[in-house]
Write a protein that holds these residues in place. Structure first.
Motif, PDB file in Angstrom:
ATOM      1  N   ARG A  78       1.004  -1.171   0.226  1.00  0.00           N
ATOM      2  CA  ARG A  78      -0.051  -0.046  -0.021  1.00  0.00           C
ATOM      3  C   ARG A  78       0.755   1.164  -0.031  1.00  0.00           C
ATOM      4  N   VAL A 138      -3.004  -6.413  -5.352  1.00  0.00           N
ATOM      5  CA  VAL A 138      -4.159  -5.635  -4.663  1.00  0.00           C
ATOM      6  C   VAL A 138      -3.810  -4.614  -4.094  1.00  0.00           C
ATOM      7  N   GLY A 139      -2.797  -4.631  -3.049  1.00  0.00           N
ATOM      8  CA  GLY A 139      -2.336  -3.643  -2.484  1.00  0.00           C
ATOM      9  C   GLY A 139      -1.853  -2.552  -3.126  1.00  0.00           C
ATOM     10  N   TYR A 172      -4.917  -0.949  -4.214  1.00  0.00           N
ATOM     11  CA  TYR A 172      -5.411  -0.163  -3.183  1.00  0.00           C
ATOM     12  C   TYR A 172      -4.740   1.010  -2.681  1.00  0.00           C
ATOM     13  N   GLY A 205      -5.559   3.924  -5.099  1.00  0.00           N
ATOM     14  CA  GLY A 205      -6.880   4.215  -5.054  1.00  0.00           C
ATOM     15  C   GLY A 205      -7.676   3.782  -6.539  1.00  0.00           C
ATOM     16  N   ARG A 216      -9.866   1.258  -8.009  1.00  0.00           N
ATOM     17  CA  ARG A 216     -10.963   0.501  -7.993  1.00  0.00           C
ATOM     18  C   ARG A 216     -11.092  -0.931  -8.747  1.00  0.00           C
ATOM     19  N   ILE A 238      -8.092  -3.041  -8.490  1.00  0.00           N
ATOM     20  CA  ILE A 238      -8.279  -3.997  -7.341  1.00  0.00           C
ATOM     21  C   ILE A 238      -9.130  -5.191  -7.853  1.00  0.00           C
ATOM     22  N   ILE A 249      -6.652  -5.516   0.487  1.00  0.00           N
ATOM     23  CA  ILE A 249      -7.640  -4.243   1.100  1.00  0.00           C
ATOM     24  C   ILE A 249      -7.652  -4.176   2.501  1.00  0.00           C
ATOM     25  N   HIS A 250      -6.647  -4.550   3.296  1.00  0.00           N
ATOM     26  CA  HIS A 250      -6.458  -4.467   4.786  1.00  0.00           C
ATOM     27  C   HIS A 250      -7.721  -5.165   5.360  1.00  0.00           C
ATOM     28  N   ARG A 262     -17.203  -6.289  -1.745  1.00  0.00           N
ATOM     29  CA  ARG A 262     -16.284  -5.271  -1.165  1.00  0.00           C
ATOM     30  C   ARG A 262     -16.838  -3.814  -1.531  1.00  0.00           C
ATOM     31  N   GLU A 263     -17.205  -3.447  -2.543  1.00  0.00           N
ATOM     32  CA  GLU A 263     -17.497  -2.181  -2.801  1.00  0.00           C
ATOM     33  C   GLU A 263     -19.067  -1.614  -1.887  1.00  0.00           C
ATOM     34  N   VAL A 276     -13.537  -0.765  -0.118  1.00  0.00           N
ATOM     35  CA  VAL A 276     -12.594   0.110  -1.022  1.00  0.00           C
ATOM     36  C   VAL A 276     -13.238   1.348  -1.478  1.00  0.00           C
TER      37      VAL A 276
END
Length: 441
Positions: free
Chosen positions: A64, A290-291, A294, A297, A299, A302, A377-378, A435-436, A441
């Motif tokens: 990230r 993905v990180g 992420y 920013g 999406r 991701i 995405i933590h 997830r969204e 995210v």
């Protein structure tokens, strides 16, 4: 994704080959040594995997940071340093626990002779855990920089050295004493130390890494970053701990059935573990990809990284599933002499366990890569709850029901493992798909 994943997969294979080599060598000693090693290694792994879970937190944190700003040297160095601090804090209680391995196994109603022999393996092996944790942190660092091939080279060297050292210490070759199980544990500890030293040399000498000066100001406290490592890493550790301990619980349940079931389980589990290294490596690559998205920013990036990893994993897992169904005896023969009449019962049991393992390859791959997607995405707290419900409520309950109440024995226990993995895979993939809508995210 493949370019990043395949060195991670090979590194996982290298790490898995270290205990697999020990199983092969101790299988030459005899079923009794193999059964004792199964108990000892699984107790060791339960603690080791928990610690590795905390170390894994470094990878998405660094990814990230690098996604937010390339060459974010200071932020990456802070994460590496405080994750290593976490390793030192964590390993002390683990050492105290493993020092009493025999007493723990006796509390779990294991055979006293096997428990005593398992402790001979665990006591020297446990001192290789801190170097292993350091290796995992440095492996996460080179992976976050998308240069994981160095970790594979170090791991491959460790496999070769482990085989030679353990062969010498187990059987008394090259002028060394024949220490049997104790020698196997000591050899593994030495191999882990060599891996840590190898990675330390790489990150301090290789030009892409040395400018980060990872060991600079190592003793400087950084409590905000230390807390962040534990906030993200502790749920990962608990999740992995619940996953590995359900397999460890299966070992102890097998121990209640007999030494033959225990030895067969050790062989079948090693085969399944080697196959699992592929989705595990893809999941680790997914966390990085993905990180990075992420951190930017992005999406769309991701989603693309996550679903591509899922598709690759599902395609691959069809291969080991087919092989386990078509040629289980061949696979078992890689670990023990299937032509020896003394091993006939163990071989038959191992083949029956592999039939069940073939059926859960897809769901095992799905839960591994799904967890990697969410870590990118933590998102680690909810997967921890999923693991608790899936492995210990659904999986363990089914294993007890089929294995003992319905009298299926070892096959029933493996059926429980498959059911638990299926439950977790459905939950994590469903969360990723939403997830969204969940605001992740």
């Amino acid at each position: 994704m493949i370019a990043l994943a395949y060195p991670l997969v090979l590194t996982n294979f290298a790490q898995a080959l270290i205990p697999a080599t020990d199983v092969v060598l101790l299988g030459w000693v005899g079923p009794q040594a193999l059964a004792a090693a199964s108990l000892g290694v699984n107790l060791f792994n339960a603690c080791m995997i928990f610690g590795v879970g905390v170390m894994i937190a470094a990878s998405p944190m660094m990814a990230r940071a690098l996604g937010q700003r390339a060459h974010n040297v200071r932020d990456v160095r802070r994460t590496v340093r405080q994750t290593m601090w976490s390793a030192v804090l964590l390993v002390v209680p683990i050492w105290l626990l493993l020092w009493h391995a025999e007493a723990i196994l006796l509390m779990l109603h294991q055979n006293p002779v096997l428990a005593r022999d398992a402790a001979h393996l665990v006591r020297p092996m446990m001192f290789g855990m801190l170097p292993l944790f350091f290796y995992q942190v440095l492996r996460g660092f080179v992976s976050a920089l998308e240069r994981p091939g160095w970790a594979f080279l170090v791991g491959a060297f460790a496999v070769i050295s482990n085989a030679l050292i353990n062969y010498a210490l187990i059987f008394g070759r090259f002028g060394l004493p024949a220490w049997g199980l104790f020698g196997a544990g000591l050899g593994s500890a030495i191999s882990n130390l060599l891996m840590a030293l190898g990675m330390a040399i790489v990150v301090t000498r290789q030009r892409h890494f040395r400018r980060y000066r990872l060991f600079g100001h190592f003793w400087r406290a950084d409590w905000p970053r230390f807390r962040e490592v534990w906030r993200l890493g502790l749920p990962i550790a608990v999740t992995l701990g619940m996953e590995v301990t359900i397999f460890n619980a299966a070992v102890f349940l097998m121990g209640l059935l007999g030494a033959a079931e225990l030895a067969a389980h050790a062989v079948a589990l090693q085969i399944a573990t080697l196959c699992f290294m592929v989705p595990l490596g893809i999941g680790q690559a997914t966390t990085v990809r993905v990180g990075l998205a992420y951190g930017r920013g992005d999406r769309i990036g991701i989603g693309r990284a996550g679903w591509m990893a899922f598709a690759i994993t599902m395609a691959f897992m069809l291969v080991p599933a087919t092989l386990m169904l078509a040629a289980p005896r061949f696979l078992v023969g890689l670990f023990m002499n299937v032509g020896d009449p003394a091993n006939a019962h163990v071989v038959a049991l191992a083949c029956s366990f592999l039939t069940v393992a073939a059926l859960f390859q897809l769901v095992d791959g799905a839960q591994a890569v799904g967890a990697g997607m969410l870590r990118g995405i933590h998102d680690t707290a909810m997967p921890m709850l999923f693991a608790g419900v899936g492995y210990w409520v659904v999986g363990f309950g089914t294993a007890i029901l089929f294995g003992f109440h319905f009298g299926w024995g070892g096959v029933g226990i493996w059926t429980g493992l498959a059911t638990g993995l299926a439950a977790v895979s459905v939950l994590v993939i469903a969360r990723w798909a939403r997830r969204e809508r969940l605001g992740l995210v």
